[in-house]
Scaffold this active site. Sequence first.
Site, PDB file in Angstrom:
ATOM      1  N   SER A   1       0.688  -1.193  -0.003  1.00  0.00           N
ATOM      2  CA  SER A   1       0.274  -0.207   0.037  1.00  0.00           C
ATOM      3  C   SER A   1       0.922   1.241   0.116  1.00  0.00           C
ATOM      4  O   SER A   1       2.090   1.167   0.327  1.00  0.00           O
ATOM      5  CB  SER A   1      -0.838   0.150   1.239  1.00  0.00           C
ATOM      6  OG  SER A   1      -0.237   0.398   2.323  1.00  0.00           O
ATOM      7  N   ASP A   2       0.350   2.348  -0.305  1.00  0.00           N
ATOM      8  CA  ASP A   2       0.986   3.565  -0.218  1.00  0.00           C
ATOM      9  C   ASP A   2       1.017   4.006   1.302  1.00  0.00           C
ATOM     10  O   ASP A   2       0.279   3.360   2.129  1.00  0.00           O
ATOM     11  CB  ASP A   2       0.448   4.657  -0.846  1.00  0.00           C
ATOM     12  CG  ASP A   2       1.445   5.754  -1.381  1.00  0.00           C
ATOM     13  OD1 ASP A   2       2.566   5.955  -0.584  1.00  0.00           O
ATOM     14  OD2 ASP A   2       1.227   6.510  -2.506  1.00  0.00           O
ATOM     15  N   PHE A   3       1.361   5.011   1.662  1.00  0.00           N
ATOM     16  CA  PHE A   3       1.673   5.426   3.225  1.00  0.00           C
ATOM     17  C   PHE A   3       0.247   5.602   3.811  1.00  0.00           C
ATOM     18  O   PHE A   3      -0.552   6.726   3.416  1.00  0.00           O
ATOM     19  CB  PHE A   3       2.266   6.686   3.065  1.00  0.00           C
ATOM     20  CG  PHE A   3       2.971   7.018   4.563  1.00  0.00           C
ATOM     21  CD1 PHE A   3       4.441   6.894   4.882  1.00  0.00           C
ATOM     22  CD2 PHE A   3       2.230   7.379   5.796  1.00  0.00           C
ATOM     23  CE1 PHE A   3       4.962   7.282   6.076  1.00  0.00           C
ATOM     24  CE2 PHE A   3       2.600   8.008   6.786  1.00  0.00           C
ATOM     25  CZ  PHE A   3       3.960   7.572   7.196  1.00  0.00           C
ATOM     26  N   GLY A   4      -0.113   4.493   4.874  1.00  0.00           N
ATOM     27  CA  GLY A   4      -1.517   4.701   5.224  1.00  0.00           C
ATOM     28  C   GLY A   4      -2.521   4.681   4.635  1.00  0.00           C
ATOM     29  O   GLY A   4      -3.818   4.789   4.968  1.00  0.00           O
ATOM     30  N   ALA A   5      -2.507   4.003   3.309  1.00  0.00           N
ATOM     31  CA  ALA A   5      -3.860   3.855   2.486  1.00  0.00           C
ATOM     32  C   ALA A   5      -4.764   2.790   2.797  1.00  0.00           C
ATOM     33  O   ALA A   5      -5.982   2.931   2.401  1.00  0.00           O
ATOM     34  CB  ALA A   5      -3.251   3.522   1.011  1.00  0.00           C
TER      35      ALA A   5
END
Length: 729
Positions: free
Chosen positions: A266-270
């Site tokens: 995932s991207d950061f915090g996605a």
Amino acid sequence: MEQSNIEDLLRQMTLEEKIGQLTQITGDFYSDKAEDRTGPMSQLGLDDEQITNVGTVLGVVGASECRRIQRQYMERNRLHIPTMFMGDVIHGYETIFPIPLGLASSWDTDAFEEMARVSAEEASVSGLSAVFSPMVDLVRDPRWGRVMESTGEDPFLNGKFASAMVTGYQGEPGELQDHFNKVAACVKHFAAYGAVTGGRDYNTVDMSEQRLRDVYLRGYHAAIEAGARLVMTSFNTVGGIPATGNRHLMQDILRDEFGFDGVLISDFGAVKELISHGVAADESQAASLSIHAGVDIEMMTLCYMHTLEALVTSGAVDERLIDESVLRILRLKNELGLFEHPFRGADEAREKEIVFSTSHRATARRITAESLVLLRNNDATLPLKASQSIALLGPAAQSPDILGAWSWRGRTDRAVTLMQGLRKFASADGESMRSHVKTTEERCDYFVPTESVIAASVELAKHADVVILALGELSTMSGEAASRSNIHLPKGQIALFDAVHKVNPHIVVVLFNGRPLDLSGIEAADAILEAWYPGTEGGAAIADVLFGAVNPSGKVTMSFPESVGQIPVFYDEDNTGRPYEQAPNEKYVSKYLDVSNYAAYPFGFGLSYSHFSYGSPVVSVSGNGFSAEHPAIIRVSITNDSEVDGVEIAQLYVRDLVGEVVRPVKQLKGFQRVALAAGETREIEFELDEKDVRYVHLDDSMRSDPGDFLVWVAGNSRDLSNPIRLHLE
């Protein structure tokens, strides 16, 4: 490690240990100072035992620190599984190259591969095993800040550059395990992040499935075919479903159709942001959506760690899904050689030799010069002569802020500024340029130059043969979370330009920016050189071009609008039922009343100190004509009819005249960098295969339509003439 041993290792892992492998946190949590760990651990809700099972680490710096963390991690991890270090190496580690949008202007796949190779050498010796690059998001809206990380508006070119970067980072298949100067490449952001509505970061993406597949997915597919070992999900929705929880996108397309068998992160915090999107009520539902979509690693939120065990116990998530993800992560660690060599390439002594080395800086300087684009050169103002007196003015004249917003490890204090580059450039008689290049003592503000700066600038301009005016954006004005509705130069810079122009019309504008800009307001400039954020050796490379030591050859890969109101404006737009070109004087055609339909500087445009002319193309086809079995060979002669050696980027464009789905008015299908000596003529050749004119039909199949095509070879997407007609059987 053998595959059977990896599977045996998986069988030994507890569910808690497996879930730990699916989590990524930053290096703060592994600090050797307890007080530095306390805050992040408390904020994220982690304890020491959980940290011992976390599978990957984000953003750790340096060989020494990576070795320390790895050593302590493996001592505490029950099964001694190594962790893996990843980082944002986008266009260089410490030796910073031009931003990808700038590098794309070189139209040089070898340059992309070389940039990635240098980046991999520096990153791996500093402890990283994977980098979050290439970004393959196709972009047609320059308001979006992250356009600086992209390679522009064309899917064909996008795919070529993506493939080259993957090869540069990873080497040939199998090299990751045996060559510790290589790193795993992570393709981002899947998918269509560059098409966010209104050019606003993190915003919605809404398009047809046909357009998604035919235009936006091609670059990712090319990177995956090149062997990229990781893919990162995007923040945006696709078809109303956030990408990180989008099973159709990640399983049906990425895994099943594209055959991607690597790690999906995932991207950061996605993952947790699925709650904010409104498709998940809580962390448990967010984790369930993501794991069912096939997301293997959750970056910097703990939905997996907090809820997956309970979801497995309740039967809502089959543990086999978790096993599949863990197995992919373990396989990647094995591909990188981490089980046998947990410290991999991290080496403090070699780090000092390799990172920011003289040879890497020389490579950056050469490639940077290729990426600069000469947009205007009235009356052959450039190249400059060393004997000319120069007033170097503007906010970017002495600024080291030339690396771009995503140069994570780049140091501005080691960047060669424009002033330094000019003054280091020796004149013909060996005299220092210092006496020829003068600037103001007070630094010029990017937004509101003071009256004293404007007055001093005007005074210097009065007595100079030529003015170099360095304008553009601060690095914080582009990049992630840096979308802009107004992409003009700041009003203060236009005011400075006007004041200087009144006393000296001989102005060369050098632009430092991360996106195509609306350049209205500086139309009176004699010359405009687009430098982008050029990186570590920016000032030196610009001086090479301004004084003619390097003949500019760069061409833009994203159109510059005449007005923000045209956006999106791109070269391969679809034809309409009332095309402007067929009746430009009619009212009821597709046009604006107050501005043209066309870009100020179109895709593929860029000037040179040489002049190139094209002959009429000639086509030949063996057999019974252009078909799946018989490609078309297009030959054209190019002449350098100037007195200066140069490089021309020849571009092949094709138009499918009749298709089941409306086709673009032209599409790039090939390009070549052609070096021509002064006065030289050379015939070049393109091969156009039937598969090159395939596109996605309404049934999602990729095929061509028989019929007629127009073919051009030209120096940019606008100046097309002498088309040849080609019939596909």
